[in-house]
Design an enzyme around this catalytic site. Sequence first.
Site, PDB file in Angstrom:
ATOM      1  N   HIS A 132       0.830  -1.212   0.000  1.00 47.50           N
ATOM      2  CA  HIS A 132       0.000   0.000   0.000  1.00 47.50           C
ATOM      3  C   HIS A 132       0.865   1.262   0.000  1.00 47.50           C
ATOM      4  O   HIS A 132       0.662   2.158  -0.831  1.00 47.50           O
ATOM      5  CB  HIS A 132      -0.909  -0.031   1.235  1.00 47.50           C
ATOM      6  CG  HIS A 132      -1.802   1.154   1.374  1.00 47.50           C
ATOM      7  ND1 HIS A 132      -3.092   1.165   0.898  1.00 47.50           N
ATOM      8  CD2 HIS A 132      -1.588   2.382   1.933  1.00 47.50           C
ATOM      9  CE1 HIS A 132      -3.637   2.347   1.164  1.00 47.50           C
ATOM     10  NE2 HIS A 132      -2.741   3.105   1.797  1.00 47.50           N
ATOM     11  N   GLU A 133       1.823   1.327   0.908  1.00 49.25           N
ATOM     12  CA  GLU A 133       2.662   2.537   0.990  1.00 49.25           C
ATOM     13  C   GLU A 133       3.522   2.696  -0.262  1.00 49.25           C
ATOM     14  O   GLU A 133       3.695   3.810  -0.756  1.00 49.25           O
ATOM     15  CB  GLU A 133       3.507   2.533   2.259  1.00 49.25           C
ATOM     16  CG  GLU A 133       2.708   2.571   3.552  1.00 49.25           C
ATOM     17  CD  GLU A 133       1.687   3.703   3.639  1.00 49.25           C
ATOM     18  OE1 GLU A 133       1.850   4.744   2.974  1.00 49.25           O
ATOM     19  OE2 GLU A 133       0.708   3.540   4.393  1.00 49.25           O
ATOM     20  N   CYS A 143      -8.076   3.842  -3.040  1.00 47.60           N
ATOM     21  CA  CYS A 143      -9.021   3.277  -4.004  1.00 47.60           C
ATOM     22  C   CYS A 143     -10.360   3.003  -3.311  1.00 47.60           C
ATOM     23  O   CYS A 143     -10.393   2.634  -2.139  1.00 47.60           O
ATOM     24  CB  CYS A 143      -8.423   1.973  -4.551  1.00 47.60           C
ATOM     25  SG  CYS A 143      -9.449   1.150  -5.782  1.00 47.60           S
ATOM     26  N   CYS A 148      -9.159  -3.893  -2.982  1.00 43.68           N
ATOM     27  CA  CYS A 148      -7.880  -3.411  -3.516  1.00 43.68           C
ATOM     28  C   CYS A 148      -6.946  -3.074  -2.362  1.00 43.68           C
ATOM     29  O   CYS A 148      -7.360  -2.481  -1.358  1.00 43.68           O
ATOM     30  CB  CYS A 148      -8.104  -2.177  -4.383  1.00 43.68           C
ATOM     31  SG  CYS A 148      -6.573  -1.472  -5.072  1.00 43.68           S
ATOM     32  N   CYS A 167      -6.194  -3.620  -7.601  1.00 53.35           N
ATOM     33  CA  CYS A 167      -7.322  -3.914  -8.494  1.00 53.35           C
ATOM     34  C   CYS A 167      -6.908  -3.566  -9.925  1.00 53.35           C
ATOM     35  O   CYS A 167      -5.847  -2.953 -10.152  1.00 53.35           O
ATOM     36  CB  CYS A 167      -8.554  -3.122  -8.061  1.00 53.35           C
ATOM     37  SG  CYS A 167      -8.428  -1.330  -8.322  1.00 53.35           S
TER      38      CYS A 167
END
Length: 179
Positions: A132-133, A143, A148, A167
């Site tokens: 994520h980061e 998102c 996702c 995603c």
Amino acid sequence: MSLENIILISFGYFENELLEKVVNDVAREFSIPVKTREGHLDLSAFYEPTRRQYDGNRLLKAIDLGFATDTDKTLGLFNVDLFIPILTYIFGQAYLNGRCGIASLYRFSNERYGIKKDDKVFVDRFRKEVIHELGHTFGLIHCHNPVCVMHSSTYVEDIDQKGHQLCEKCKIQLENNKG
């Protein structure tokens, strides 16, 4: 200038098995070689005694100034409780479309919440946060797709409910941003 590597720098002790799992997932998701190394910072300089936490903004800046390069994406890995002034705690943060970010596994163990230990859940949470980061460093924003990995996560339960992959919409955006 093309991107050469993703660099994961561990500050403190991280089990090799944990890092290997995260490295493999990150390399698969971003299709860029991933390298790990150890870093050293005096974390006491980032500790805020009144909150009993570590200042995420200042740590992020220290990673950017002391460890990041223009040819790599760099993520500092920690095991301390992070905060930013407007939030009680954070799991990590990154400069949007920038060179670096940070992530901490401090809040990812079930035992912290009085629940039975589960190593698989612990690893899943950490790999999702790292991906994520790094997604933010590639210019991806939060998102709306709940599965996702770029979906926003305020609580560990939010992390548990999303997947560890981008995603299709975010994958396309990533390729556009990389190209």
